[in-house]
Scaffold this motif. Sequence first.
Motif, PDB file in Angstrom:
ATOM      1  N   MET A 170       0.834  -1.213   0.000  1.00 21.02           N
ATOM      2  CA  MET A 170       0.000   0.000   0.000  1.00 21.02           C
ATOM      3  C   MET A 170       0.862   1.252   0.000  1.00 21.02           C
ATOM      4  SD  MET A 170      -3.217  -0.769   2.532  1.00 21.02           S
ATOM      5  CE  MET A 170      -3.754   0.925   2.337  1.00 21.02           C
ATOM      6  N   ILE A 171       1.947   1.220   0.785  1.00 24.06           N
ATOM      7  CA  ILE A 171       2.842   2.386   0.823  1.00 24.06           C
ATOM      8  C   ILE A 171       3.468   2.629  -0.545  1.00 24.06           C
ATOM      9  CG2 ILE A 171       4.981   3.272   1.814  1.00 24.06           C
ATOM     10  CD1 ILE A 171       4.257   1.830   4.401  1.00 24.06           C
ATOM     11  N   ASP A 172       3.901   1.538  -1.207  1.00 24.14           N
ATOM     12  CA  ASP A 172       4.480   1.679  -2.553  1.00 24.14           C
ATOM     13  C   ASP A 172       3.443   2.240  -3.523  1.00 24.14           C
ATOM     14  OD1 ASP A 172       6.864   0.657  -1.622  1.00 24.14           O
ATOM     15  OD2 ASP A 172       6.385  -1.419  -2.187  1.00 24.14           O
ATOM     16  N   ILE A 173       2.214   1.742  -3.425  1.00 25.83           N
ATOM     17  CA  ILE A 173       1.160   2.218  -4.320  1.00 25.83           C
ATOM     18  C   ILE A 173       0.896   3.701  -4.092  1.00 25.83           C
ATOM     19  CG2 ILE A 173      -1.306   2.022  -4.845  1.00 25.83           C
ATOM     20  CD1 ILE A 173      -1.046  -0.983  -4.187  1.00 25.83           C
ATOM     21  N   GLU A 174       0.826   4.109  -2.834  1.00 32.45           N
ATOM     22  CA  GLU A 174       0.518   5.504  -2.530  1.00 32.45           C
ATOM     23  C   GLU A 174       1.625   6.441  -2.998  1.00 32.45           C
ATOM     24  OE1 GLU A 174      -2.323   6.867  -1.492  1.00 32.45           O
ATOM     25  OE2 GLU A 174      -3.002   4.817  -1.796  1.00 32.45           O
ATOM     26  N   LEU A 175       2.879   6.042  -2.827  1.00 35.06           N
ATOM     27  CA  LEU A 175       3.973   6.889  -3.287  1.00 35.06           C
ATOM     28  C   LEU A 175       3.938   7.051  -4.805  1.00 35.06           C
ATOM     29  CD1 LEU A 175       6.905   5.631  -1.011  1.00 35.06           C
ATOM     30  CD2 LEU A 175       5.708   7.817  -0.885  1.00 35.06           C
ATOM     31  N   GLU A 176       3.644   5.951  -5.507  1.00 35.93           N
ATOM     32  CA  GLU A 176       3.578   6.019  -6.965  1.00 35.93           C
ATOM     33  C   GLU A 176       2.382   6.859  -7.424  1.00 35.93           C
ATOM     34  OE1 GLU A 176       4.797   5.321 -10.877  1.00 35.93           O
ATOM     35  OE2 GLU A 176       5.823   5.085  -8.944  1.00 35.93           O
ATOM     36  N   LEU A 177       1.238   6.678  -6.773  1.00 31.34           N
ATOM     37  CA  LEU A 177       0.055   7.459  -7.146  1.00 31.34           C
ATOM     38  C   LEU A 177       0.247   8.942  -6.832  1.00 31.34           C
ATOM     39  CD1 LEU A 177      -2.940   5.177  -6.081  1.00 31.34           C
ATOM     40  CD2 LEU A 177      -2.035   5.577  -8.373  1.00 31.34           C
ATOM     41  N   LEU A 178       0.920   9.236  -5.736  1.00 35.61           N
ATOM     42  CA  LEU A 178       1.188  10.634  -5.409  1.00 35.61           C
ATOM     43  C   LEU A 178       2.105  11.261  -6.442  1.00 35.61           C
ATOM     44  CD1 LEU A 178       0.826  12.969  -3.430  1.00 35.61           C
ATOM     45  CD2 LEU A 178       2.806  12.109  -2.165  1.00 35.61           C
ATOM     46  N   ARG A 179       3.097  10.486  -6.895  1.00 37.47           N
ATOM     47  CA  ARG A 179       3.996  10.997  -7.936  1.00 37.47           C
ATOM     48  C   ARG A 179       3.236  11.248  -9.228  1.00 37.47           C
ATOM     49  NH1 ARG A 179       6.612   9.283 -12.255  1.00 37.47           N
ATOM     50  NH2 ARG A 179       5.708   7.201 -12.069  1.00 37.47           N
ATOM     51  N   ILE A 180       2.354  10.333  -9.582  1.00 33.75           N
ATOM     52  CA  ILE A 180       1.586  10.484 -10.828  1.00 33.75           C
ATOM     53  C   ILE A 180       0.623  11.666 -10.724  1.00 33.75           C
ATOM     54  CG2 ILE A 180      -0.175   9.381 -12.259  1.00 33.75           C
ATOM     55  CD1 ILE A 180       1.174   6.712 -11.669  1.00 33.75           C
ATOM     56  N   SER A 181      -0.096  11.764  -9.600  1.00 34.74           N
ATOM     57  CA  SER A 181      -1.065  12.858  -9.455  1.00 34.74           C
ATOM     58  C   SER A 181      -0.380  14.217  -9.442  1.00 34.74           C
ATOM     59  CB  SER A 181      -1.876  12.670  -8.171  1.00 34.74           C
ATOM     60  OG  SER A 181      -1.028  12.710  -7.034  1.00 34.74           O
ATOM     61  N   THR A 182       0.919  14.237  -9.064  1.00 33.35           N
ATOM     62  CA  THR A 182       1.660  15.499  -9.051  1.00 33.35           C
ATOM     63  C   THR A 182       2.218  15.841 -10.432  1.00 33.35           C
ATOM     64  OG1 THR A 182       2.266  15.133  -6.742  1.00 33.35           O
ATOM     65  CG2 THR A 182       3.543  16.757  -7.962  1.00 33.35           C
ATOM     66  N   ASN A 183       2.852  14.843 -11.063  1.00 31.38           N
ATOM     67  CA  ASN A 183       3.531  15.090 -12.330  1.00 31.38           C
ATOM     68  C   ASN A 183       2.650  14.839 -13.554  1.00 31.38           C
ATOM     69  OD1 ASN A 183       5.866  15.616 -10.837  1.00 31.38           O
ATOM     70  ND2 ASN A 183       6.481  13.462 -10.855  1.00 31.38           N
ATOM     71  N   ARG A 184       1.715  13.906 -13.439  1.00 29.71           N
ATOM     72  CA  ARG A 184       0.847  13.571 -14.568  1.00 29.71           C
ATOM     73  C   ARG A 184      -0.617  13.583 -14.122  1.00 29.71           C
ATOM     74  NH1 ARG A 184       3.935  13.436 -19.342  1.00 29.71           N
ATOM     75  NH2 ARG A 184       6.022  12.698 -18.783  1.00 29.71           N
ATOM     76  N   PRO A 185      -1.145  14.729 -13.753  1.00 34.65           N
ATOM     77  CA  PRO A 185      -2.523  14.759 -13.244  1.00 34.65           C
ATOM     78  C   PRO A 185      -3.560  14.345 -14.276  1.00 34.65           C
ATOM     79  CG  PRO A 185      -1.702  16.989 -13.631  1.00 34.65           C
ATOM     80  CD  PRO A 185      -0.542  16.071 -13.798  1.00 34.65           C
ATOM     81  N   GLN A 186      -3.175  14.316 -15.576  1.00 32.24           N
ATOM     82  CA  GLN A 186      -4.145  13.946 -16.601  1.00 32.24           C
ATOM     83  C   GLN A 186      -4.396  12.439 -16.638  1.00 32.24           C
ATOM     84  OE1 GLN A 186      -1.161  15.137 -17.056  1.00 32.24           O
ATOM     85  NE2 GLN A 186      -0.052  14.186 -18.761  1.00 32.24           N
ATOM     86  N   TRP A 187      -3.579  11.661 -15.938  1.00 27.45           N
ATOM     87  CA  TRP A 187      -3.766  10.201 -15.932  1.00 27.45           C
ATOM     88  C   TRP A 187      -4.810   9.801 -14.885  1.00 27.45           C
ATOM     89  CZ3 TRP A 187       2.028   8.221 -16.173  1.00 27.45           C
ATOM     90  CH2 TRP A 187       2.582   8.618 -17.406  1.00 27.45           C
ATOM     91  N   THR A 188      -5.931  10.430 -14.926  1.00 29.83           N
ATOM     92  CA  THR A 188      -6.949  10.176 -13.899  1.00 29.83           C
ATOM     93  C   THR A 188      -7.538   8.778 -14.011  1.00 29.83           C
ATOM     94  OG1 THR A 188      -8.579  11.217 -15.358  1.00 29.83           O
ATOM     95  CG2 THR A 188      -7.557  12.607 -13.684  1.00 29.83           C
ATOM     96  N   ASN A 189      -7.666   8.279 -15.240  1.00 29.18           N
ATOM     97  CA  ASN A 189      -8.245   6.937 -15.396  1.00 29.18           C
ATOM     98  C   ASN A 189      -7.370   5.866 -14.760  1.00 29.18           C
ATOM     99  OD1 ASN A 189     -10.459   7.882 -16.794  1.00 29.18           O
ATOM    100  ND2 ASN A 189      -9.478   7.707 -18.802  1.00 29.18           N
ATOM    101  N   LEU A 190      -6.052   6.025 -14.890  1.00 26.51           N
ATOM    102  CA  LEU A 190      -5.141   5.070 -14.279  1.00 26.51           C
ATOM    103  C   LEU A 190      -5.266   5.121 -12.756  1.00 26.51           C
ATOM    104  CD1 LEU A 190      -2.811   3.037 -14.417  1.00 26.51           C
ATOM    105  CD2 LEU A 190      -1.217   4.985 -14.516  1.00 26.51           C
ATOM    106  N   ILE A 191      -5.306   6.345 -12.200  1.00 27.96           N
ATOM    107  CA  ILE A 191      -5.425   6.488 -10.749  1.00 27.96           C
ATOM    108  C   ILE A 191      -6.742   5.903 -10.262  1.00 27.96           C
ATOM    109  CG2 ILE A 191      -5.565   8.164  -8.870  1.00 27.96           C
ATOM    110  CD1 ILE A 191      -3.747  10.007 -10.480  1.00 27.96           C
ATOM    111  N   MET A 192      -7.823   6.179 -10.982  1.00 25.58           N
ATOM    112  CA  MET A 192      -9.124   5.662 -10.582  1.00 25.58           C
ATOM    113  C   MET A 192      -9.165   4.134 -10.646  1.00 25.58           C
ATOM    114  SD  MET A 192     -11.600   8.458 -12.442  1.00 25.58           S
ATOM    115  CE  MET A 192     -13.054   7.487 -12.108  1.00 25.58           C
TER     116      MET A 192
END
Length: 821
Positions: A170-192
């Motif tokens: 979970m920690i690894d997932i959250e760090l990766e998702l935080l990086r994506i939401s910061t640098n690639r906010p347009q990848w919303t479908n992947l995050i969802m």
Amino acid sequence: MSPPQPRPPPASLCDFLDAHFASPEDLASAPALAELLRRECVGLEASLRRLEAQLASASASWLARSAGARSSLRRIRSRGGGFGVEEDDGDENLRSAELPALVKEIHRIDAIRLYAEAALQLEAFVGNLEDATFSIVRQASKLNLSSVFRPASNEMQWKQEKLLQAVDAMIDIELELLRISTNRPQWTNLIMAVDSRVDKTLAILRPKALTDYRALLAALGWPPSLSSPDAANDKYSEIPNPLVLMNDANKEKYSQSFLALCALQHAQANREARQCQTKGASASMSDSKYFDKTAACFDNGLWAIDELVQPIASRLEYHFAKWSEQPEFIFALVYKIARDFMGGVDDILQPLIDRARLVGLSAKESWVTGMVKMLLGYLDRQIFPVLVTSYQATDDKLEVHSSWMHLNDLMITFDKRMQLLADSGIQKIASISEGLSRSLSVFTIYSEHSDWLHMWAGVELNSAQHKLKSEMEDETNWSYSIKELGQQEITSNFLLSTREDYKAPPVSEFVVKTASAMIERGHALPTRGLRIQYNRSSSVQFLNGFFLVLRERCEAPQLTNTALEDDSLLKVSFAINAARYCEYVLREWDDDIVFLEMGAHGKHVDEGQGQGHKHSAQHPCSFFADEITFLAKLGTDYLEQIMSSVLLEFEDLSWDYVQNIGLQQIHPVDEVLDEENLGVSPGFVPTLEVLRDRTTKLMLHLNSKDFLDLWRSIAEGLDYFIYSSIRWGEMTFSDQGVIQLRVDTKALLHIFRPFCLRPEAFFPFISDSLKLLAMRRTDAQYLLELLKNGKENDSCLRQQGLQHVNASQSMKILGSKRSDG
């Protein structure tokens, strides 16, 4: 040559065999173990084949794209290599058109590559989370193979290891998702998509982890008995606490289970913080405040401690059911249990919380929070619904009001005791523990039931209004007893801070104290929004009702009549004093930090609702801005009415005298005039007596600040009335008439002399008129010639000490003077 020696089996295999075949009797389970291993191998082989197929497909796709890109680059090189050769315009245009498209395509391919890498990385992390979760669930399958093949001593440790693996994933997932939401906010479908899979996994993982934790607690003997053999003597402190009585082995098992559950909750808190932050504004990975925000997710307590409270709740509710008519026993029992087990909870669990690195969280606060939440649930289900039903159904609400206020008083006392219990010996970090402290209030029950909050406010308002009604019916509460006027009271005090300073009637102090008590009870509400709603519906409406009564008492006397009555004058004076005192108190309250916050964030009630008047706020951060404006206007308006009434009465009584000023001649012409022995005009004496009586009573009964403004306004009004009533230029003053006017004016000034040393400063027109009338004939003639010629009118008037009359007025006054010689 000797044959090669067989290699010994790996150490891990030896450990596996030792673990499952510790004795000859374990050989009987070999077929079942083999079947289990076969199934796992088949599953792993199938997974491997799927991954190989996916890899081959991906490789073929990437090879095709790479070949296309390589051919495009070759074309660029072939065309760019011969730049020395002269080319036609067609080739140049073709190259300029293809290059931007090619760059765009390269960027798109690079973005796809990054997206694929991130997706594969997240797929691996989510796979680790799902593998750890389903490994834990598989141990609880129908065959219950774990109980057959795995020793009980290792079962709990194995589950905790798997749970910690899930937390790491979970920690690894959250760090990766935080990086994506910061640098690639347009990848919303992947995050969802990732969030959806993680949510489904957590919906399985958390209940299983809590179930295992409850099983461990039950094995340790929790919950403890709530009674002891010596319960009759109230020695509940001797009840054995299983947390304290654990041996070292059990303590280690419990510690590992507690830490694993805290780690899961912390990971979940980080996840919720990231989701909330993504909805608002993106934050960088280096933002240290990101993980600090997770502390707010613990404001409802720790899961591990809530599970300690839950089994106690069912036992307590058995006793609660007997005390539905005596809620004080319910609060007392909850406090007793919370206090009795506090020592064990703090000694055992606080070190574990510190090991879990949950900075700012306290075992005491979490324990108290759990107990309060348990009590809140019972109040929400059993106590308040009955009270609300009675409130809505009963016409005679007096008993219901009493029960509701009694319950809220118990809640206030309980909150204070529990807060002291939670804070004992703890140095709180305000920024982190603020959220947790809010959850310690029983009054959070009103957060979910705004209708109950308005009912409580209505109960408070009704009770306060009922008490105020009986106070107002006693007319002595509307007056202020004045001591005998003495030399000490002539000196006015303008630093007013008490009811006595404002000479306000006792009823005003009763109103202030009642409203203050209502506001004080509202401080128990946990949020600013609830406090605003409560105060707007209770104390503010109570104050507004009283302020309307003050306005009615000011309107009742007919101050505009020329024949003023002392009772009317005093009644209005006391009402104005009450308004001024209440205005002062509200301004003091507005300066308090509590009301500054409510004023800055609160919403005003609808204009005129429950108030009966319209007014605007003075300051955006003033909570009582409307009420202060209303009181200030009330005082000003009715002071003007008093002034107008006094002036009208003076005009009515002195009309004949003023019309005949200068015409009266009560002494023979040849008599030597002695100003010191000359008396006041007989027609002016009754007027002065009434004016003296009015000003004396106003000075006695009106607060000093308002009286200062009032007497000055009255003086200026009298000055203008007397000056404008004299028919300057139409009548002439004899020397005796001038002296008589001066004597009468001194008598008028004498009335105001107790209020200031130079009252003539407030009678500028009469003073200037007397100066002109008293001039010698030659000086008056010379000044008149200068004024007629229009030469330096202002300067010559100023030289004579005339500051207020102009040239035209001065000529009329000088024209009204005649010489008796």
